[in-house]
Enzyme design. Structure first.
Site, mmCIF file in Angstrom:
data_model
loop_
_atom_site.group_PDB
_atom_site.id
_atom_site.type_symbol
_atom_site.label_atom_id
_atom_site.label_comp_id
_atom_site.label_asym_id
_atom_site.label_seq_id
_atom_site.Cartn_x
_atom_site.Cartn_y
_atom_site.Cartn_z
ATOM 1 N N LYS A 1 -1.068 -8.744 -7.115
ATOM 2 C CA LYS A 1 -2.716 -9.274 -7.147
ATOM 3 C C LYS A 1 -2.999 -10.035 -5.700
ATOM 4 O O LYS A 1 -3.821 -9.405 -4.829
ATOM 5 C CB LYS A 1 -3.122 -10.102 -8.217
ATOM 6 C CG LYS A 1 -4.338 -10.849 -7.948
ATOM 7 C CD LYS A 1 -4.656 -12.054 -8.991
ATOM 8 C CE LYS A 1 -3.822 -13.060 -8.307
ATOM 9 N NZ LYS A 1 -3.919 -14.577 -8.537
ATOM 10 N N LYS B 1 -1.184 -18.793 2.080
ATOM 11 C CA LYS B 1 -0.714 -18.403 0.804
ATOM 12 C C LYS B 1 -0.254 -16.752 0.552
ATOM 13 O O LYS B 1 0.883 -16.486 0.287
ATOM 14 C CB LYS B 1 -1.438 -19.078 -0.385
ATOM 15 C CG LYS B 1 -0.822 -18.455 -1.879
ATOM 16 C CD LYS B 1 0.526 -18.969 -2.114
ATOM 17 C CE LYS B 1 0.848 -18.556 -3.360
ATOM 18 N NZ LYS B 1 0.218 -18.781 -4.726
#
Length: 301
Positions: free
Chosen positions: A240, A171
């Site tokens: 992030k 991911k």
């Protein structure tokens, strides 16, 4: 089947509502009261505590906003790993640090708890339309036992490997590419705008050329063309994930100077007040940067 859902935010809410629509018995928990009310209005049950979810559910999904929250929910003094009985399966769809997913998986094994780290790609639209991609790390046999339930929420379910952090690593690599594509679209279209090109017409041209990409289509058609940047995927969340990707690179002793310049670009955009907007808002920041990138050999003021 009784399913628990902890975290009813931008991703968790549509996923939980889709489960309800598919006939599942869903109990949800969130610190946001309005999210619980929405779940109840659609036929779900609102839990007052995480314990209520554990006591009721046979399968629990989590969709949490940060590593800190995820660590508390799973590994805290009153966390899931300490509470769930053998046989209840935990599936974390959050995007958090790979190191945290490894620790959760290790603690789960010690306590004979069934756990999968299954971050998703596809954004809010994918969650709403059931087209998410699940990238799953953990025991393959366990994934096979719950695959049908994940398939209700997404159109692609991939077992990356038995390593708990493998889905998260995949991911993060995916989102690193998204970061590049988004920055490329922002800079290319800013140059096009300054050159006097019609951006709508240019999209039609590039959409049948090698400049076409799914991120170009998403960012331009859904956000930039209407000058509306209400978030589908907030810039601060992409930032992030980019930082997690850089931490992963450091863990493997890799220097990624272009990626570091990319992180600096998003850091600058977030500090300028754009963090809550969709990632495509980077287009608004291009040409107004006030930083000097720290990556060796890369400088832009």
């Amino acid at each position: 089947m009784k399913i628990g859902f902890i975290g009813l935010g931008n991703m968790g809410k549509p996923m939980s509502l889709n489960l309800l629509e598919s006939g599942y018995d869903v109990i949800g928990y969130d610190v946001n009261e309005s999210a619980l009310q929405t779940l109840e209005k659609n036929g779900g049950k609102a839990a007052l505590t995480i314990d209520d979810v554990v006591d009721y559910a046979e399968l629990i999904f989590t969709s949490l906003p940060s590593s800190e929250t995820c660590e508390d929910v799973y590994l805290g003094e009153n966390g899931l790993i300490r509470k769930v009985p053998t046989g209840l399966v935990l599936v974390d769809t959050s995007t958090v640090s790979p190191e945290l997913e490894r620790r959760i998986g290790e603690e789960a094994e010690k306590r004979d708890v069934s756990f999968l780290a299954a971050p998703v790609s596809g954004g809010v639209v994918g969650a709403e339309n059931r087209t998410l991609t699940f990238m799953v790390g953990g025991p393959k046999a366990l994934l096979e036992s719950v695959h049908a339930h994940l398939a209700i929420l997404g159109s692609n379910v991939f077992h990356i490997s038995e390593q708990y952090d493998s889905g998260t690593n995949a991911k993060l690599i995916n989102n690193l590419l998204i970061g590049f594509y988004t920055a490329g679209v922002a800079e290319a279209l800013k140059l096009a705008e300054k050159s006097g090109l019609n951006l709508d017409f240019l999209f039609n041209v590039l959409n049948v050329s090698y400049g076409q990409s799914r991120i170009y289509e998403r960012n331009y058609k859904s956000f930039m063309a209407d000058d509306n940047y209400e978030p589908g995927f907030a810039l601060k969340l992409l930032n992030k994930d980019l930082r997690f990707a850089m931490d992963l690179a450091k863990e493997h002793g890799l220097e990624l100077p272009i990626s570091q310049a990319l992180v600096d670009l998003y850091e600058d955009a977030e500090k300028s007040g754009l963090g809550e907007k969709d990632m495509s808002v980077l287009f608004k920041r291009v040409g107004n940067q006030t930083i000097t990138f720290k990556a060796e050999g890369v400088s832009e003021a």
